[in-house]
Write a protein that holds these residues in place. Structure first.
Motif, PDB file in Angstrom:
ATOM      1  N   MET A 156       0.838  -1.183   0.000  1.00 30.72           N
ATOM      2  CA  MET A 156       0.000   0.000   0.000  1.00 30.72           C
ATOM      3  C   MET A 156       0.883   1.245   0.000  1.00 30.72           C
ATOM      4  O   MET A 156       1.817   1.352   0.786  1.00 30.72           O
ATOM      5  N   LEU A 157       0.597   2.161  -0.878  1.00 27.95           N
ATOM      6  CA  LEU A 157       1.314   3.424  -0.954  1.00 27.95           C
ATOM      7  C   LEU A 157       0.784   4.358   0.125  1.00 27.95           C
ATOM      8  O   LEU A 157      -0.417   4.643   0.177  1.00 27.95           O
ATOM      9  N   LEU A 158       1.673   4.797   0.998  1.00 27.23           N
ATOM     10  CA  LEU A 158       1.257   5.661   2.094  1.00 27.23           C
ATOM     11  C   LEU A 158       1.252   7.120   1.663  1.00 27.23           C
ATOM     12  O   LEU A 158       2.095   7.561   0.891  1.00 27.23           O
ATOM     13  N   LYS A 159       0.307   7.865   2.202  1.00 26.69           N
ATOM     14  CA  LYS A 159       0.190   9.290   1.915  1.00 26.69           C
ATOM     15  C   LYS A 159       1.221  10.057   2.737  1.00 26.69           C
ATOM     16  O   LYS A 159       1.699   9.584   3.764  1.00 26.69           O
ATOM     17  N   LYS A 160       1.557  11.253   2.259  1.00 26.24           N
ATOM     18  CA  LYS A 160       2.443  12.139   3.009  1.00 26.24           C
ATOM     19  C   LYS A 160       1.658  12.713   4.179  1.00 26.24           C
ATOM     20  O   LYS A 160       0.601  13.294   4.002  1.00 26.24           O
ATOM     21  N   GLY A 161       2.153  12.493   5.378  1.00 24.34           N
ATOM     22  CA  GLY A 161       1.470  13.005   6.556  1.00 24.34           C
ATOM     23  C   GLY A 161       1.854  12.217   7.790  1.00 24.34           C
ATOM     24  O   GLY A 161       2.712  11.332   7.751  1.00 24.34           O
ATOM     25  N   LEU A 162       1.185  12.531   8.887  1.00 26.09           N
ATOM     26  CA  LEU A 162       1.496  11.955  10.188  1.00 26.09           C
ATOM     27  C   LEU A 162       0.281  11.235  10.760  1.00 26.09           C
ATOM     28  O   LEU A 162      -0.790  11.819  10.904  1.00 26.09           O
ATOM     29  N   SER A 163       0.467   9.962  11.071  1.00 24.78           N
ATOM     30  CA  SER A 163      -0.525   9.175  11.806  1.00 24.78           C
ATOM     31  C   SER A 163      -0.084   9.131  13.262  1.00 24.78           C
ATOM     32  O   SER A 163       1.065   8.815  13.549  1.00 24.78           O
ATOM     33  N   VAL A 164      -0.987   9.431  14.169  1.00 26.89           N
ATOM     34  CA  VAL A 164      -0.710   9.291  15.592  1.00 26.89           C
ATOM     35  C   VAL A 164      -1.453   8.059  16.078  1.00 26.89           C
ATOM     36  O   VAL A 164      -2.645   7.912  15.829  1.00 26.89           O
ATOM     37  N   ASN A 165      -0.733   7.152  16.737  1.00 29.19           N
ATOM     38  CA  ASN A 165      -1.306   5.900  17.231  1.00 29.19           C
ATOM     39  C   ASN A 165      -1.307   5.920  18.755  1.00 29.19           C
ATOM     40  O   ASN A 165      -0.277   6.193  19.377  1.00 29.19           O
ATOM     41  N   ILE A 166      -2.474   5.604  19.341  1.00 33.66           N
ATOM     42  CA  ILE A 166      -2.631   5.635  20.794  1.00 33.66           C
ATOM     43  C   ILE A 166      -3.342   4.368  21.256  1.00 33.66           C
ATOM     44  O   ILE A 166      -4.390   4.011  20.712  1.00 33.66           O
ATOM     45  N   LEU A 167      -2.794   3.704  22.272  1.00 35.42           N
ATOM     46  CA  LEU A 167      -3.490   2.635  22.977  1.00 35.42           C
ATOM     47  C   LEU A 167      -4.100   3.247  24.234  1.00 35.42           C
ATOM     48  O   LEU A 167      -3.459   4.076  24.890  1.00 35.42           O
ATOM     49  N   THR A 168      -5.323   2.828  24.570  1.00 35.89           N
ATOM     50  CA  THR A 168      -5.945   3.387  25.762  1.00 35.89           C
ATOM     51  C   THR A 168      -6.794   2.353  26.488  1.00 35.89           C
ATOM     52  O   THR A 168      -7.277   1.395  25.893  1.00 35.89           O
ATOM     53  N   TYR A 169      -6.943   2.577  27.769  1.00 41.52           N
ATOM     54  CA  TYR A 169      -7.900   1.851  28.603  1.00 41.52           C
ATOM     55  C   TYR A 169      -8.397   2.843  29.646  1.00 41.52           C
ATOM     56  O   TYR A 169      -7.602   3.374  30.429  1.00 41.52           O
ATOM     57  N   ASN A 170      -9.679   3.117  29.622  1.00 39.15           N
ATOM     58  CA  ASN A 170     -10.285   4.110  30.509  1.00 39.15           C
ATOM     59  C   ASN A 170      -9.538   5.444  30.455  1.00 39.15           C
ATOM     60  O   ASN A 170      -9.314   6.098  31.464  1.00 39.15           O
ATOM     61  N   GLY A 171      -9.160   5.826  29.246  1.00 35.12           N
ATOM     62  CA  GLY A 171      -8.406   7.057  29.048  1.00 35.12           C
ATOM     63  C   GLY A 171      -9.188   8.325  29.331  1.00 35.12           C
ATOM     64  O   GLY A 171      -8.604   9.363  29.612  1.00 35.12           O
ATOM     65  N   ALA A 172     -10.501   8.252  29.258  1.00 25.93           N
ATOM     66  CA  ALA A 172     -11.308   9.449  29.495  1.00 25.93           C
ATOM     67  C   ALA A 172     -11.172   9.937  30.926  1.00 25.93           C
ATOM     68  O   ALA A 172     -11.353  11.123  31.202  1.00 25.93           O
ATOM     69  N   THR A 173     -10.846   9.028  31.831  1.00 29.09           N
ATOM     70  CA  THR A 173     -10.718   9.415  33.232  1.00 29.09           C
ATOM     71  C   THR A 173      -9.354  10.026  33.533  1.00 29.09           C
ATOM     72  O   THR A 173      -9.123  10.511  34.621  1.00 29.09           O
ATOM     73  N   VAL A 174      -8.459   9.976  32.561  1.00 33.96           N
ATOM     74  CA  VAL A 174      -7.113  10.516  32.790  1.00 33.96           C
ATOM     75  C   VAL A 174      -6.895  11.704  31.844  1.00 33.96           C
ATOM     76  O   VAL A 174      -7.546  12.726  31.958  1.00 33.96           O
ATOM     77  N   PHE A 175      -6.009  11.561  30.870  1.00 31.42           N
ATOM     78  CA  PHE A 175      -5.608  12.680  30.033  1.00 31.42           C
ATOM     79  C   PHE A 175      -5.805  12.456  28.544  1.00 31.42           C
ATOM     80  O   PHE A 175      -5.237  13.184  27.741  1.00 31.42           O
ATOM     81  N   LEU A 176      -6.562  11.450  28.141  1.00 32.97           N
ATOM     82  CA  LEU A 176      -6.686  11.121  26.719  1.00 32.97           C
ATOM     83  C   LEU A 176      -7.088  12.327  25.881  1.00 32.97           C
ATOM     84  O   LEU A 176      -6.502  12.595  24.833  1.00 32.97           O
ATOM     85  N   GLU A 177      -8.081  13.059  26.330  1.00 32.27           N
ATOM     86  CA  GLU A 177      -8.537  14.221  25.570  1.00 32.27           C
ATOM     87  C   GLU A 177      -7.419  15.247  25.407  1.00 32.27           C
ATOM     88  O   GLU A 177      -7.216  15.806  24.332  1.00 32.27           O
TER      89      GLU A 177
END
Length: 124
Positions: A1-22
């Motif tokens: 697959m040809l990737l586009k020019k740009g930045l992908s941000v990847n995040i793993l989370t578990y109950n992130g809303a209660t901490v700092f995910l936002e």
């Protein structure tokens, strides 16, 4: 697959809303072409928090239900599998993996953006 020019941000989370995910997402949002979040079975309002952001793609797998059978080696395998799935679903050539409680200062993101722009302008 040809990737586009740009930045992908990847995040793993578990109950992130209660901490700092936002806050983590806000710190990279203006610089990212897309943000991929893998939720490992949150029981809080993580999914609702993510719906506030237009660039977020949401992945979900309830690995928390493994309970006591979730040994360290199984946990490592699941986390590796999730990270690989995020990487494989990223549509852009640069990938920044961050934690769900990691907040990037604007200066760091500007430096990443400058390096990325320099790379685009430099032929391979």
């Amino acid at each position: 697959m040809l990737l586009k020019k740009g930045l992908s941000v990847n995040i793993l989370t578990y109950n992130g809303a209660t901490v700092f995910l936002e806050h983590a997402i806000k710190s990279v949002h203006d610089y990212a072409s897309e943000i991929l979040v893998y939720d490992s079975g949150s029981t809080d309002n993580t999914k609702e928090i993510l719906q506030k952001f237009d660039k977020v793609r949401y992945f979900y797998k309830d690995v928390q239900s493994l309970g006591q059978t979730w040994t360290n080696s199984k946990k490592d395998l699941e986390l590796t599998s999730m990270l690989n799935e995020l990487k494989n679903n990223s549509e852009y050539e640069w990938i920044l993996k961050i934690d769900d409680d990691e907040i990037f200062p604007k200066e760091i993101m500007e430096e990443i953006k400058a390096k990325f722009n320099k790379r685009i302008q430099t032929p391979e």
